[in-house]
Design an enzyme around this catalytic site. Structure first.
Site, short mmCIF file in Angstrom:
data_model
loop_
_atom_site.label_atom_id
_atom_site.label_comp_id
_atom_site.label_asym_id
_atom_site.label_seq_id
_atom_site.Cartn_x
_atom_site.Cartn_y
_atom_site.Cartn_z
N TYR A 179 -8.77 -11.39 3.73
CA TYR A 179 -8.44 -11.82 5.12
C TYR A 179 -7.86 -10.13 4.86
O TYR A 179 -7.93 -10.18 6.28
CB TYR A 179 -6.86 -12.84 4.82
CG TYR A 179 -6.63 -12.71 6.40
CD1 TYR A 179 -6.92 -13.49 7.49
CD2 TYR A 179 -5.48 -11.92 6.39
CE1 TYR A 179 -6.10 -13.23 8.45
CE2 TYR A 179 -4.82 -12.27 7.79
CZ TYR A 179 -5.12 -12.81 8.93
OH TYR A 179 -4.34 -11.89 10.06
N HIS B 34 -3.47 0.05 -1.25
CA HIS B 34 -2.72 -0.99 -2.18
C HIS B 34 -4.00 -2.12 -2.20
O HIS B 34 -4.09 -3.07 -1.17
CB HIS B 34 -1.42 -1.25 -1.78
CG HIS B 34 -1.13 -0.31 -2.46
ND1 HIS B 34 0.45 -0.03 -2.29
CD2 HIS B 34 -1.48 0.66 -2.98
CE1 HIS B 34 0.44 0.72 -2.73
NE2 HIS B 34 0.04 1.77 -3.06
N ARG C 235 -4.97 9.01 -2.63
CA ARG C 235 -4.37 9.55 -3.96
C ARG C 235 -5.87 11.35 -4.29
O ARG C 235 -6.46 11.28 -3.69
CB ARG C 235 -5.10 8.83 -5.06
CG ARG C 235 -4.78 7.28 -5.16
CD ARG C 235 -5.00 6.42 -6.11
NE ARG C 235 -4.35 4.94 -6.32
CZ ARG C 235 -4.90 4.25 -5.14
NH1 ARG C 235 -5.48 4.02 -4.94
NH2 ARG C 235 -3.97 3.03 -5.34
N ARG D 195 2.18 9.89 -0.93
CA ARG D 195 1.69 9.28 -0.66
C ARG D 195 3.06 8.36 -0.36
O ARG D 195 3.71 7.33 0.80
CB ARG D 195 1.16 7.61 -1.77
CG ARG D 195 -0.53 8.33 -1.56
CD ARG D 195 -1.22 8.21 -2.95
NE ARG D 195 -1.40 6.47 -3.15
CZ ARG D 195 -2.40 6.39 -2.66
NH1 ARG D 195 -2.60 6.41 -1.66
NH2 ARG D 195 -2.06 4.87 -2.79
N HIS E 230 0.95 13.68 -4.60
CA HIS E 230 0.45 12.05 -5.13
C HIS E 230 1.71 11.63 -4.61
O HIS E 230 2.14 10.96 -3.89
CB HIS E 230 1.26 11.68 -6.47
CG HIS E 230 -0.09 9.58 -6.76
ND1 HIS E 230 1.35 9.09 -5.94
CD2 HIS E 230 -0.54 9.29 -6.97
CE1 HIS E 230 0.72 7.77 -6.50
NE2 HIS E 230 -0.58 8.49 -6.51
N LYS F 56 -9.11 3.43 -7.20
CA LYS F 56 -8.90 3.62 -8.50
C LYS F 56 -8.82 2.34 -8.67
O LYS F 56 -8.64 1.09 -9.85
CB LYS F 56 -6.76 3.35 -8.67
CG LYS F 56 -5.89 3.59 -10.01
CD LYS F 56 -4.73 3.77 -9.59
CE LYS F 56 -3.74 3.05 -10.90
NZ LYS F 56 -2.54 2.78 -9.90
#
Length: 409
Positions: A369, A359, A242, A335, A332, A269
């Site tokens: 996991y 994310h 970011r 990404r 941005h 974030k």
């Protein structure tokens, strides 16, 4: 003998307080300073007690008698009118003290204590500030859905549909906090669903065509502005972090020997630490920075003060200087470029790409996991991604979108 208004108005102050009696315990206490105070004496639980009703003439004789009647009714029911009065006062104080502003401030303070980022808190305060002039001083229990809608309509009238939508969502969060803390019974913002203009979703501009991306990378190589900004632009598509994480990157976060960039939780974030594998190309770029900013805190210090990093808009302004407008590419957007092209190859596990984009999986079990998985794959992926970008820059990559397994591994 019952009091009369004439007798009350003719009462003169004396050197000591004295009483003008009415009936059934009610009397007017006249003070040396001229005050005339309604009082009532009664017995409860075997003790003499006194309750104050108010001041004359603010409280008339007729109203004082009504309050006496209510007090005697409470006594007949076995209740102490003085205790009832105190309970009412506490309830009123709580009602008027629990204003929308007070509760929203309390909610925001909880977010600060929970570790939410300064940027997030600033944005939320900015949203709440739209509501304060209209409803800030009102008790939250008095507010209705039309009250909230009136605030949102004022914002919509200025064409700020996205802001209105976000504030409606913020209203919901504040009211749910008020429900949880016992201030209100329900979230009234729920009733506003469908009442607002739905903002048109706009995605941050990104280049998804490899040929066009190659042209951008070559333009970046020829950027003639600040050297630190040029290197930040060169790094951005390679690490696809970011923009706020990249611009505020600190030297202490980098292990160049291990080829890892550790972004601390307070900068991300999702408020979770994030690791970025560094390709040899990125390490070389960072080494270029050492003679320029190696003696400062930040890799990309500001021009006016090295104690702060470059600003939020620096990279986008640099892209504009290169001739790319905001409908073509943003910082941005790198990404989205990486996500799209890496997924199109079919070479990399989608979870590896998502983890590298930081994310966070919404499912707790799956997130636990994923946290420990795909690191080796991410290292290989970032190496291949940098090689792919360098080939694009040099005009060696195919001009069409890369198909399955076309990206170097």
């Amino acid at each position: 003998m019952a009091l009369t208004a004439i007798a009350i108005n003719n009462a003169k102050s004396k050197t000591k307080p004295y009483k003008l009696a009415d009936e059934r315990g009610l009397y007017l206490l006249v003070t040396p300073s001229g005050g005339r105070l309604w009082r009532m004496n009664y017995r409860f639980g075997g003790k003499q007690r006194t309750i104050a009703f108010g001041n004359y003439p603010d409280l008339s004789l007729a109203k004082a008698r009504d309050m006496r009647a209510a007090a005697r009714e409470a006594l007949a029911e076995g209740k102490d009118p003085l205790d009832l009065r105190r309970e009412e006062a506490r309830a009123e104080q709580a009602r008027t003290g629990d204003t929308f502003q007070a509760i929203s401030d309390e909610w925001l303070e909880k977010l600060v204590l929970s570790g939410r980022s300064k940027a997030t808190i600033t944005k939320l305060r900015w949203l709440v500030d739209f509501a304060l002039p209209l409803i800030g001083k009102r008790p939250i229990t008095d507010l209705t859905p039309p009250d909230l809608l009136a605030v949102l309509r004022k914002i919509e009238a200025r064409g700020r549909y996205e802001t209105a939508s976000r504030l409606r969502s913020t209203f919901g969060t504040i009211f749910r906090y008020a429900v949880a803390t016992g201030r209100v019974q329900r979230d009234i913002s729920y009733d506003l669903r469908g009442a607002l203009i739905t903002p048109k979703t706009t995605h941050r501009a990104a280049i998804l065509d490899p040929h066009e991306l190659g042209g951008l990378l070559r333009a970046i190589e020829n950027y003639d502005g600040q050297p630190t900004v040029r290197i930040a632009l060169r790094m951005a598509p390679h690490v696809f972090a970011r923009p706020g994480e990249l611009r505020s990157a600190e030297w202490k976060e980098f292990d160049l020997a291990g080829k890892v960039w550790h972004i601390p939780a307070e900068k991300t974030k999702m408020r979770r630490p994030h690791w970025v594998p560094l390709s040899a190309e990125v390490v070389a770029m960072i080494e270029e920075l050492r003679p320029i900013s190696g003696d400062t805190k930040f890799l990309f210090p500001g021009v006016r003060s090295t104690s702060r990093p470059i600003t939020d808009n620096t990279l986008n302004a640099a892209l504009r200087r290169l001739g790319y407008d905001k409908t073509q590419v943003t910082a941005h957007g790198f990404r989205a470029t990486a996500s799209s092209l890496l997924n199109e190859t079919g070479k990399w596990h989608p979870d590896a790409i998502e983890r590298q984009l930081a994310h966070v999986e919404s499912n707790d079990t799956r997130r636990a996991y994923a946290r420990g998985e795909h690191w080796e794959e991410r290292v290989r992926m970032m190496k291949a991604w940098s090689k792919f970008l360098m080939d694009l820059r040099d005009g060696k990559a195919p001009k069409r979108r890369p198909g399955r397994n076309q990206m170097p591994g």
